[in-house]
Design a protein around this motif. Structure first.
Motif, short mmCIF file in Angstrom:
data_model
loop_
_atom_site.label_atom_id
_atom_site.label_comp_id
_atom_site.label_asym_id
_atom_site.label_seq_id
_atom_site.Cartn_x
_atom_site.Cartn_y
_atom_site.Cartn_z
N VAL A 80 0.85 -1.19 0.00
CA VAL A 80 0.00 0.00 0.00
C VAL A 80 0.89 1.25 0.00
CG1 VAL A 80 -1.82 1.26 1.19
CG2 VAL A 80 -1.80 -1.24 1.25
N ILE A 81 0.79 2.04 -1.06
CA ILE A 81 1.61 3.24 -1.19
C ILE A 81 0.76 4.48 -0.92
CG2 ILE A 81 3.13 4.56 -2.71
CD1 ILE A 81 3.68 2.02 -4.26
N THR A 82 1.07 5.17 0.17
CA THR A 82 0.43 6.44 0.51
C THR A 82 1.53 7.45 0.83
OG1 THR A 82 0.19 5.71 2.82
CG2 THR A 82 -1.69 5.34 1.35
N SER A 83 1.20 8.51 1.56
CA SER A 83 2.20 9.52 1.89
C SER A 83 2.46 9.53 3.40
CB SER A 83 1.73 10.91 1.45
OG SER A 83 0.63 11.33 2.23
N ALA A 113 3.26 -1.53 4.27
CA ALA A 113 2.90 -0.12 4.20
C ALA A 113 4.07 0.73 3.73
CB ALA A 113 2.42 0.37 5.56
N VAL A 114 3.85 1.47 2.64
CA VAL A 114 4.81 2.45 2.16
C VAL A 114 4.14 3.81 2.33
CG1 VAL A 114 6.29 3.17 0.26
CG2 VAL A 114 5.64 0.77 0.48
N GLY A 115 4.31 4.42 3.50
CA GLY A 115 3.63 5.67 3.81
C GLY A 115 2.91 5.58 5.15
N LYS A 116 3.12 6.55 6.02
CA LYS A 116 2.58 6.51 7.38
C LYS A 116 1.06 6.64 7.40
CE LYS A 116 6.74 8.39 9.57
NZ LYS A 116 7.31 9.52 10.33
N LYS A 117 0.50 7.43 6.50
CA LYS A 117 -0.94 7.66 6.52
C LYS A 117 -1.71 6.37 6.23
CE LYS A 117 -0.92 11.94 7.64
NZ LYS A 117 -1.47 12.38 8.94
N TYR A 132 7.49 0.43 5.52
CA TYR A 132 8.53 0.99 4.65
C TYR A 132 8.30 2.50 4.42
CZ TYR A 132 9.70 -3.84 3.31
OH TYR A 132 10.07 -5.15 3.31
N SER A 133 7.74 3.18 5.41
CA SER A 133 7.30 4.56 5.21
C SER A 133 8.43 5.50 4.78
CB SER A 133 6.65 5.09 6.50
OG SER A 133 5.47 4.37 6.79
N PRO A 139 12.01 7.86 -3.40
CA PRO A 139 12.05 6.46 -3.87
C PRO A 139 13.23 6.20 -4.81
CG PRO A 139 9.86 7.44 -4.16
CD PRO A 139 10.79 8.56 -3.82
N VAL A 140 13.89 5.10 -4.56
CA VAL A 140 14.96 4.63 -5.45
C VAL A 140 14.70 3.16 -5.76
CG1 VAL A 140 16.70 6.28 -4.64
CG2 VAL A 140 16.45 4.08 -3.49
N TYR A 141 15.34 2.67 -6.80
CA TYR A 141 15.10 1.30 -7.26
C TYR A 141 15.48 0.28 -6.18
CZ TYR A 141 14.79 -2.59 -10.57
OH TYR A 141 14.43 -3.76 -11.20
N ALA A 142 16.52 0.58 -5.41
CA ALA A 142 16.96 -0.35 -4.36
C ALA A 142 15.88 -0.55 -3.30
CB ALA A 142 18.26 0.16 -3.72
#
Length: 290
Positions: A80-83, A113-117, A132-133, A139-142
């Motif tokens: 899940v990608i948020t901000s 989770a990619v993003g705290k919200k 992973y917030s 964001p980088v490829y790694a």
């Protein structure tokens, strides 16, 4: 009617807020230009990678590979990608609704989770497997590779049976589309509806031949496929976030301007009323003396 002092205090407060929203709009506009450029550069590769590898994997019907068969756990992983910050209109809430009210609402989910919200909203209802917030800031490829490695390992070990990506697709500055993309396993339709010549139909139904061996090729192809899609989703999400925040701050600035105009009118009316009352008292006093 509110006193002149109350109106003046409220007007000053709104003016201070307006200065903040103006500054945030300018910052978001600058960030959007760079994020938009990155999203446009990666857009063709992102979609071509998904369509090409998806098509390849649909032709691997008889292969026994750890990345092609769903596990028996029944748990589904959703990246899940948020901000990490709010004040972006419906950007974060739309992704949360996509999970909590969409096709996966009643499923057992493991949230990456990619993003705290997104994490804060979903942790009340689902398991947060990993946070992973910090990765969404730049964001980088790694970073995408690290997420891909973890979810693929869980998929291969049978801990999860499906992998999804939830992100906000960037169409243009004002249009951002909440998207749920299934990454693994690839769904193979029984009868494909293919338009074109007979040669095209034969080619579409042909099984895939691998060189080198199929297992070695898939071990290289699928992790790169997952990593590329996660990275593309992060790039588009950053552009969508800044676009949404720019619009939200622009609307907030305009609303503040309208409120300031109304309060100025109220202040002038209150001031006029106060002056009129003072003149009336002076005239009444003068008449009483005379």
């Amino acid at each position: 009617m509110a006193s002149m002092r109350d109106i003046k205090r409220r007007k000053g407060s709104i003016q201070s807020t307006q200065q903040i929203t103006k500054a945030m709009k300018l910052v978001s506009t600058v960030k959007l230009q760079r994020a938009k450029l990155n999203a446009e550069k990666s857009d063709d590769y992102f979609h071509c990678m998904y369509e090409t590898v998806n098509s390849i994997l649909q032709r691997t019907k008889n292969l026994d590979h750890k990345y092609l068969k769903a596990g028996t756990s029944g748990k589904k992983a959703v990246i899940v990608i948020t901000s990490n910050r709010g004040l972006a209109g419906g950007y974060n809430s739309n992704i949360v609704k996509l999970i909590t009210r969409g096709e996966l609402a009643d499923e057992e989910l493991a949230i990456y989770a990619v993003g705290k919200k997104g994490k804060e909203a979903l942790q009340r209802q689902y398991e947060i497997k990993t946070d992973y917030s910090d990765m969404i800031e730049e964001p980088v490829y790694a970073d995408a590779m690290a997420i891909s490695k973890e979810v693929l390992e869980a998929f291969a070990n049978g801990e999860i049976s499906e992998i999804y990506l939830a992100y906000t697709a960037f169409k243009n500055t004002v249009v951002h589309i909440p998207t749920l993309l299934k990454l693994l396993p690839v769904e193979v339709s029984g009868e494909e509806d293919v338009k074109g010549s007979e040669d095209a139909e034969i080619e579409d139904k042909a099984l895939m031949n691998f060189e080198p061996e199929d297992e070695e090729a898939l071990n290289l192809l699928i992790p790169k496929y997952i990593t590329s899609l996660i990275y593309g989703g992060m790039i588009e999400a950053v552009a969508s976030e800044n676009g949404a925040r720019m619009q939200a701050m622009d609307s907030a600035t305009s609303n503040a301007e309208e409120m300031i105009d109304k309060l100025t009118l109220l202040y002038n009316r209150a001031r006029q009323g106060s002056i009129t009352q003072e003149l009336t008292e002076i005239i009444a006093g003068a008449n009483a003396i005379s």
